[in-house]
Enzyme design. Structure first.
Site, PDB file in Angstrom:
ATOM      1  N   HIS A   1      -1.455  20.376  27.508  1.00 48.69           N
ATOM      2  CA  HIS A   1      -1.559  21.708  26.914  1.00 48.69           C
ATOM      3  C   HIS A   1      -3.015  22.010  26.614  1.00 48.69           C
ATOM      4  CE1 HIS A   1      -0.887  18.674  23.797  1.00 48.69           C
ATOM      5  NE2 HIS A   1      -1.740  19.365  23.062  1.00 48.69           N
TER       6      HIS A   1
ATOM      7  N   HIS B   1      -5.471  24.255  23.947  1.00 51.28           N
ATOM      8  CA  HIS B   1      -5.559  24.981  22.673  1.00 51.28           C
ATOM      9  C   HIS B   1      -6.528  26.152  22.840  1.00 51.28           C
ATOM     10  CE1 HIS B   1      -4.042  21.552  20.070  1.00 51.28           C
ATOM     11  NE2 HIS B   1      -4.443  20.869  21.123  1.00 51.28           N
TER      12      HIS B   1
HETATM   13  P1  AMP Z   1      -2.571  17.808  20.533  1.00 50.89           P
HETATM   14  O1  AMP Z   1      -3.119  17.121  19.321  1.00 50.89           O
HETATM   15  O2  AMP Z   1      -3.662  18.277  21.464  1.00 50.89           O
HETATM   16  O3  AMP Z   1      -1.519  16.973  21.250  1.00 50.89           O
HETATM   17  O4  AMP Z   1      -1.888  19.138  20.036  1.00 50.89           O
HETATM   18  C1  AMP Z   1      -0.543  19.313  19.796  1.00 50.89           C
HETATM   19  C2  AMP Z   1      -0.416  20.585  19.014  1.00 50.89           C
HETATM   20  O5  AMP Z   1       0.920  20.991  19.048  1.00 50.89           O
HETATM   21  C3  AMP Z   1      -0.810  20.455  17.550  1.00 50.89           C
HETATM   22  O6  AMP Z   1      -1.818  21.417  17.254  1.00 50.89           O
HETATM   23  C4  AMP Z   1       0.491  20.755  16.795  1.00 50.89           C
HETATM   24  O7  AMP Z   1       0.271  21.479  15.612  1.00 50.89           O
HETATM   25  C5  AMP Z   1       1.251  21.554  17.808  1.00 50.89           C
HETATM   26  N1  AMP Z   1       2.711  21.498  17.737  1.00 50.89           N
HETATM   27  C6  AMP Z   1       3.499  20.413  17.621  1.00 50.89           C
HETATM   28  N2  AMP Z   1       4.810  20.756  17.682  1.00 50.89           N
HETATM   29  C7  AMP Z   1       4.826  22.105  17.853  1.00 50.89           C
HETATM   30  C8  AMP Z   1       5.871  23.065  18.004  1.00 50.89           C
HETATM   31  N3  AMP Z   1       7.175  22.710  17.968  1.00 50.89           N
HETATM   32  N4  AMP Z   1       5.544  24.362  18.170  1.00 50.89           N
HETATM   33  C9  AMP Z   1       4.241  24.741  18.192  1.00 50.89           C
HETATM   34  N5  AMP Z   1       3.209  23.880  18.050  1.00 50.89           N
HETATM   35  C10 AMP Z   1       3.497  22.582  17.897  1.00 50.89           C
END
Ligand code: AMP
Length: 148
Positions: A107, A109
């Site tokens: 993903h 950001h």
């Molecule tokens: P990463 O640290 O790059 O793996 O980012 C994962 C992101 O996903 C974090 O910023 C979390 O806050 C976000 N996240 C986790 N679960 C969900 C969800 N169900 N819906 C939206 N964001 C999420």
């Protein structure tokens, strides 16, 4: 989880793609989905994920999915900037737990940034659902007007 390993189809983003878990969707097409981060680092923090790639990270994703995801990041970033008028925008992507990755479906950001705000990579506070719904409506409207 390190860079090596298998894709887990039960990860939360895979569930969101399959419609098994909810999200605050702001944009979707055949290849990508964009939705609001539940633990935003700033107002407008949005995630973009590929729908067809079972890839944990940048090393695994196929070229077509990578292109589509990147194009969607640009599209959503343009909408965020027009709608929220931040002073800057951070686009970030983490590979492997030591690099900050917590969800193992690739993903990107998109994080609006403002003068004087401290830069972190994770937030501990869950966003208010009412605020997320309002923001979702604003961004959907803005994206529709840009793609119309
Ligand atoms: P990463 O640290 O790059 O793996 O980012 C994962 C992101 O996903 C974090 O910023 C979390 O806050 C976000 N996240 C986790 N679960 C969900 C969800 N169900 N819906 C939206 N964001 C999420």
């Amino acid at each position: 989880m390190s860079l090596q390993g298998d894709y887990d189809s039960q990860n939360i983003f895979a569930k969101i793609i399959r419609g098994e878990a909810p999200c605050y969707k702001v944009y979707e097409d055949d290849d990508v989905l964009a939705f609001l981060d539940l633990f935003p680092q700033s107002y407008g923090h949005t995630l973009v994920i590929p729908k067809k790639a079972a890839a944990r990270n940048l090393l695994e994703i196929d070229a077509d999915s990578l292109c589509q995801m990147t194009l969607a990041v640009q599209k959503v970033t343009r909408a965020l900037v027009e709608e929220l008028q931040p002073a800057g925008v951070q686009v970030a992507q983490f590979n492997g737990a030591p690099a900050g990755q917590t969800v193992f479906h690739i993903h990107m950001h998109i994080i609006p940034r403002h003068e004087g705000e401290s830069l972190g990579i994770h937030a501990s506070q869950k966003a208010d659902p009412v605020e997320l719904e309002r923001l979702q409506a604003r961004l959907v409207r803005r994206l529709n007007s840009l793609t119309a």
